[in-house]
Design a protein around this motif. Structure first.
Motif, PDB file in Angstrom:
ATOM      1  N   ASP A 180      -4.263  24.630  80.074  1.00  0.00           N
ATOM      2  CA  ASP A 180      -5.092  24.913  81.246  1.00  0.00           C
ATOM      3  C   ASP A 180      -5.797  26.247  81.055  1.00  0.00           C
ATOM      4  O   ASP A 180      -5.624  26.921  80.034  1.00  0.00           O
ATOM      5  CB  ASP A 180      -4.276  24.855  82.542  1.00  0.00           C
ATOM      6  N   GLU A 181      -6.597  26.640  82.046  1.00  0.00           N
ATOM      7  CA  GLU A 181      -7.386  27.870  81.906  1.00  0.00           C
ATOM      8  C   GLU A 181      -6.526  29.126  81.807  1.00  0.00           C
ATOM      9  O   GLU A 181      -6.978  30.151  81.299  1.00  0.00           O
ATOM     10  CB  GLU A 181      -8.423  28.009  83.035  1.00  0.00           C
ATOM     11  N   ALA A 182      -5.258  29.052  82.234  1.00  0.00           N
ATOM     12  CA  ALA A 182      -4.351  30.192  82.112  1.00  0.00           C
ATOM     13  C   ALA A 182      -3.618  30.197  80.768  1.00  0.00           C
ATOM     14  O   ALA A 182      -2.844  31.109  80.481  1.00  0.00           O
ATOM     15  CB  ALA A 182      -3.332  30.183  83.255  1.00  0.00           C
ATOM     16  N   GLY A 183      -3.862  29.166  79.963  1.00  0.00           N
ATOM     17  CA  GLY A 183      -3.206  29.091  78.663  1.00  0.00           C
ATOM     18  C   GLY A 183      -1.886  28.352  78.674  1.00  0.00           C
ATOM     19  O   GLY A 183      -1.215  28.266  77.642  1.00  0.00           O
ATOM     20  N   GLU A 184      -1.509  27.802  79.817  1.00  0.00           N
ATOM     21  CA  GLU A 184      -0.248  27.053  79.909  1.00  0.00           C
ATOM     22  C   GLU A 184      -0.377  25.738  79.135  1.00  0.00           C
ATOM     23  O   GLU A 184      -1.376  25.033  79.250  1.00  0.00           O
ATOM     24  CB  GLU A 184       0.084  26.737  81.366  1.00  0.00           C
ATOM     25  N   LEU A 185       0.656  25.420  78.356  1.00  0.00           N
ATOM     26  CA  LEU A 185       0.673  24.183  77.592  1.00  0.00           C
ATOM     27  C   LEU A 185       0.909  23.015  78.548  1.00  0.00           C
ATOM     28  O   LEU A 185       1.969  22.904  79.159  1.00  0.00           O
ATOM     29  CB  LEU A 185       1.759  24.226  76.520  1.00  0.00           C
ATOM     30  N   ALA A 186      -0.093  22.142  78.665  1.00  0.00           N
ATOM     31  CA  ALA A 186      -0.007  20.989  79.566  1.00  0.00           C
ATOM     32  C   ALA A 186       0.512  19.758  78.839  1.00  0.00           C
ATOM     33  O   ALA A 186       1.149  18.893  79.442  1.00  0.00           O
ATOM     34  CB  ALA A 186      -1.377  20.701  80.167  1.00  0.00           C
ATOM     35  N   GLY A 187       0.233  19.678  77.554  1.00  0.00           N
ATOM     36  CA  GLY A 187       0.676  18.530  76.773  1.00  0.00           C
ATOM     37  C   GLY A 187       0.300  18.686  75.322  1.00  0.00           C
ATOM     38  O   GLY A 187      -0.445  19.601  74.951  1.00  0.00           O
ATOM     39  N   MET A 188       0.838  17.785  74.501  1.00  0.00           N
ATOM     40  CA  MET A 188       0.535  17.817  73.076  1.00  0.00           C
ATOM     41  C   MET A 188       0.651  16.427  72.489  1.00  0.00           C
ATOM     42  O   MET A 188       1.364  15.576  73.024  1.00  0.00           O
ATOM     43  CB  MET A 188       1.443  18.780  72.342  1.00  0.00           C
TER      44      MET A 188
END
Length: 100
Positions: A18-26
């Protein structure tokens, strides 16, 4: 919310953040010559229902197409997405055979 997908070759995966750099998926992969096998998709529960899987799927397929790779979709998430997007069929290996 904006999700960005980028390849991380050192980890053999594409990451959605996301825009904050949080890993949403891979979505993980393995490459052998011109063949890429997409092995597994993981979506952080906090991001479920936000089309992160679809964003990853589209990104990896567009990347494979741009590199002229044959795709082997071992990952059930990607395989299901591909059933709904036949435009990518021309470079997807749908079955395998043992060569004798």
């Amino acid at each position: 919310m904006t999700i960005t997908v980028a390849e991380v070759p050192a980890k053999e995966r594409f990451e959605a953040r996301d825009e904050a750099g949080e890993l949403a998926g891979m979505l993980t992969y393995q490459v052998t010559g011109p063949i890429i096998v997409y092995t597994h998709t993981t979506i952080d529960p906090r991001f479920e229902g936000r089309d992160v899987g679809a964003l990853l799927a589209r990104a990896v397929m567009e990347d494979a197409e741009s590199r002229n790779r044959t795709v082997v979709p071992m990952c059930p998430v990607l395989a299901e997405w591909l059933e709904k997007h036949p435009a990518y069929d021309r470079f997807v290996a749908r079955s395998t055979r043992r060569i004798k």
